[in-house]
Design a protein around this motif. Structure first.
Motif, PDB file in Angstrom:
ATOM      1  N   LYS A 212      -6.091  -0.500  -9.067  1.00  0.00           N
ATOM      2  CA  LYS A 212      -6.834  -1.649  -8.548  1.00  0.00           C
ATOM      3  C   LYS A 212      -7.331  -2.561  -9.684  1.00  0.00           C
ATOM      4  N   HIS A 232      -2.417  -7.248  -2.725  1.00  0.00           N
ATOM      5  CA  HIS A 232      -2.705  -5.941  -2.124  1.00  0.00           C
ATOM      6  C   HIS A 232      -1.742  -5.763  -0.946  1.00  0.00           C
ATOM      7  N   LYS A 258      -1.347   1.072   5.845  1.00  0.00           N
ATOM      8  CA  LYS A 258      -0.303   0.500   4.969  1.00  0.00           C
ATOM      9  C   LYS A 258       0.715   1.558   4.569  1.00  0.00           C
ATOM     10  N   ASP A 283       1.075  -0.214  -1.639  1.00  0.00           N
ATOM     11  CA  ASP A 283      -0.277  -0.730  -1.909  1.00  0.00           C
ATOM     12  C   ASP A 283      -0.311  -2.063  -2.667  1.00  0.00           C
TER      13      ASP A 283
END
Ligand code: OXD
Ligand code: MN
Length: 598
Positions: A212, A232, A258, A283
């Protein structure tokens, strides 16, 4: 502390490691070379110290188990900061701290925090080394758990150092567990210095700094200046009977499925038509416009860091196959035979075990308030190599990436948003992404169940002012000759009893089929004030137990409800003041007019 300068002649890198080691004061420094041998040694060491538990090697070969600290089980957005010179650069969407204050605060926590510990140096590449998409990082950490996760999630080791050469650019990533104290926890991003400092946590989203922190927050900032997107998004290829594969990138807020969508197995009636799904990523997508005028994408990660509760052979068969070996399990229930279990997983509920907090567990156990105690934490995770996934695309490590035909935005909304709609054009598509909203889930620290607006699912991950991010989307779209079509989906609409109307999971391919047919101009659509929706007849419902009034309900656009929504969008937009691109205000006005006129 001496830094082994036999590994590299990169002076800036050596000096940075020296400076960080001086501050953190580890007993020794170990370079991660990416070899199997070193990985096995580290695993053994972590098993000896209790940082990891070895799982049943007959049933789960190569698998280990880890528990995080009790207050360290999710990303801590309130302790995550963008540290730019000016607050406006971080925007209203980020917590901001001045770089000066941030470095000072974190240095105080890092000071001598690695005494008695080892500092590992992890050279890593997000994206295949040498791909034009890729970015290099060096993560320093005092956690073997982090090293082993990074070995799964990214290209790691000597090959990356070699590529970096004597003066290659890299993101400085410093991580330390320190005391794992939530009051001394900070996740700091310095986009202008190309640096990340994370201290006081051992939870994946906070500490696997390639994920992230680099691949979304820092990369989005880089992409803005370099003309590309860091998003994302999952990436899948849908192969049809003519063996044409259409690639889709899809953004959903955390815990909207997802990973399940990325590994979908076609339902029988669509399998019969010859559809196959190829997983490229679950992701993150990095996307850039190439000379051919199309938008190309890679998944910069080499592994999955997925949520376990709710994952089973019915909801995600491919994930269950993926995690049979070489997987790190975090915060699940440890069974007495040293295998693992989680709520809504496969198999019978175990009669006993040790829960994610380390306490003896049995089904039905309640806490002092009478609440059922789960065996696994709701945000418990698996870390596993993509290559182990049966549906892994043969193009996962292609440095060229894959061409994207459709961008899909989605959220978890009990009403309002229909099952699927298509935007009128790129600008309207950016508007559609900017008004995404969803309910808060276990992957974030905070009140669960509340609806929050989460543009492009990037609210927690955009490394700069989101008003500028919207401008970047609008502007970059102008450079794409073959613009992907933009859609919005909502699998989560409920009936009056609060039950989901759409079956979801593999049946979502029925919606993707319409999306792909729209991209390939094979099917028509019905125009509504919010965009184009399918007519009932254009969604393949063969084999589904659903009636036509349910489908009507799923596709309904309620003008009054949407007019209410436009008020809440206006309020959301107002935080960006004059920075908000006028194109988005104009899309909002046009939407209001269409809703009132129809
Ligand atoms: C994740 C998240 O962990 O989005 O992927 O929270
Ligand atoms: Mn995510």
């Amino acid at each position: 502390m001496a830094v082994d300068n036999q590994k590299t002649n990169h002076k800036e890198l050596l000096k940075w490691i020296f400076d960080m080691a001086k501050m953190c004061n580890p007993d020794k420094i170990v370079w991660i070379d990416g070899s199997e041998k070193q990985k096995e040694q580290l695993k053994k060491e972590a098993i000896q110290t209790g940082e990891l538990i070895e799982l049943n090697q007959e049933k789960l070969p190569g698998c280990v188990y880890h528990r995080t600290a009790l207050n360290d089980v999710a990303r801590t957005e309130h302790l995550t900061f963008i540290c730019t010179d000016k607050k406006e650069e971080a925007g209203p969407n980020n917590n901001w701290m001045s770089p000066e204050e941030a470095y000072k605060k974190a240095s105080d926590i890092f000071k001598d925090s690695m005494q008695g510990r080892t500092m590992y140096v992890i050279p890593f590449s997000m994206g295949p080394v040498e791909s034009e998409f890729s970015k290099t990082g060096i993560e320093l950490t005092d956690s073997i758990y982090v090293v082993l996760n990074m070995l799964i999630m990214a290209e790691v080791g000597d090959k990356v150092l070699k590529f970096l050469g004597n003066d290659g650019r890299f993101t400085q990533c410093l991580h330390g567990k320190a005391e794992l104290d939530i009051n001394k926890r900070l996740i700091l991003h310095f986009p202008q210095d190309n640096a990340i400092w994370s201290v006081g946590s051992g939870y994946g989203g906070n500490v696997l700094l390639g994920k992230k922190c680099l691949s979304l927050r820092i990369a989005s900032y880089m992409g803005r200046f370099e003309g590309w997107f860091a998003e994302h998004m999952l990436i899948i290829g849908v192969e049809d009977s003519s063996q044409k594969t259409t690639y889709i990138a899809a953004a959903f807020p955390s815990a909207c499925g997802k990973t399940n969508l990325a590994m979908l197995i076609p339902p029988q009636s669509l399998a019969k038509k010859g559809y196959k799904i190829w997983t490229v990523g679950d992701d993150i997508a990095w996307m850039r416009v190439k000379e051919d005028g199309s938008l190309w994408a890679i998944n910069p990660e080499t592994g999955f860091f997925g949520v376990l509760p709710g994952t089973n052979s019915k909801t995600n068969y491919n994930a269950m196959q993926t995690i049979k070996k070489n997987t790190i399990y975090t915060n699940v229930l440890l069974k007495d035979d040293k295998t693992v279990w989680w709520e809504d997983g496969d198999g019978p509920v175990p009669e006993s075990g040790t829960d994610w907090t380390g306490k003896p567990w049995k089904p039905g156990l309640k806490d002092e308030n009478g609440k059922i105690i789960n065996g696994a934490n709701p945000n418990s995770r698996f870390t596993a190599p993509i290559k182990q996934c049966p549906s892994a695309s043969p193009l996962i490590d292609d440095p060229e990436g894959v061409p994207i035909s459709a961008i899909v935005f989605g959220g978890r909304r009990a009403s309002l948003a229909p099952l699927v709609y298509q935007s009128f054009d790129w600008q309207h598509g950016v508007f559609t992404g900017s008004i995404m909203a969803s309910e808060i889930t276990a992957a974030q620290y905070g009140a669960q169940g509340k609806v929050r607006r989460d543009p492009m699912a990037m609210l927690p991950f955009c490394g700069y002012n989101m008003a500028e991010y919207f401008k970047h989307w609008l502007q970059t779209g102008k450079n794409i000759k073959n613009q992907p079509k933009i859609f919005h989906v909502n699998w989560f609409r409920t009936d009056k009893q609060g039950k989901f109307i759409w079956p979801g999971f593999s049946d979502n391919l029925r919606v993707l089929e319409w999306i792909i047919d729209r991209c390939n101009e094979k099917v028509g659509a019905v125009e509504t004030p919010i965009g184009y929706i399918p007519s009932q007849a254009d969604i393949d419902l063969d084999g589904l137990d659903i009636n036509s009034s349910d489908i009507d309900e799923l596709l309904k656009v309620n003008n009054d409800e949407w007019l209410g929504e436009t008020e809440s969008i206006k309020e959301f937009y107002s935080q960006f003041g004059d920075d908000l691109p006028q194109e988005l205000n104009s899309e909002l006005e046009k939407l209001v007019k269409r809703l009132k006129d129809s």
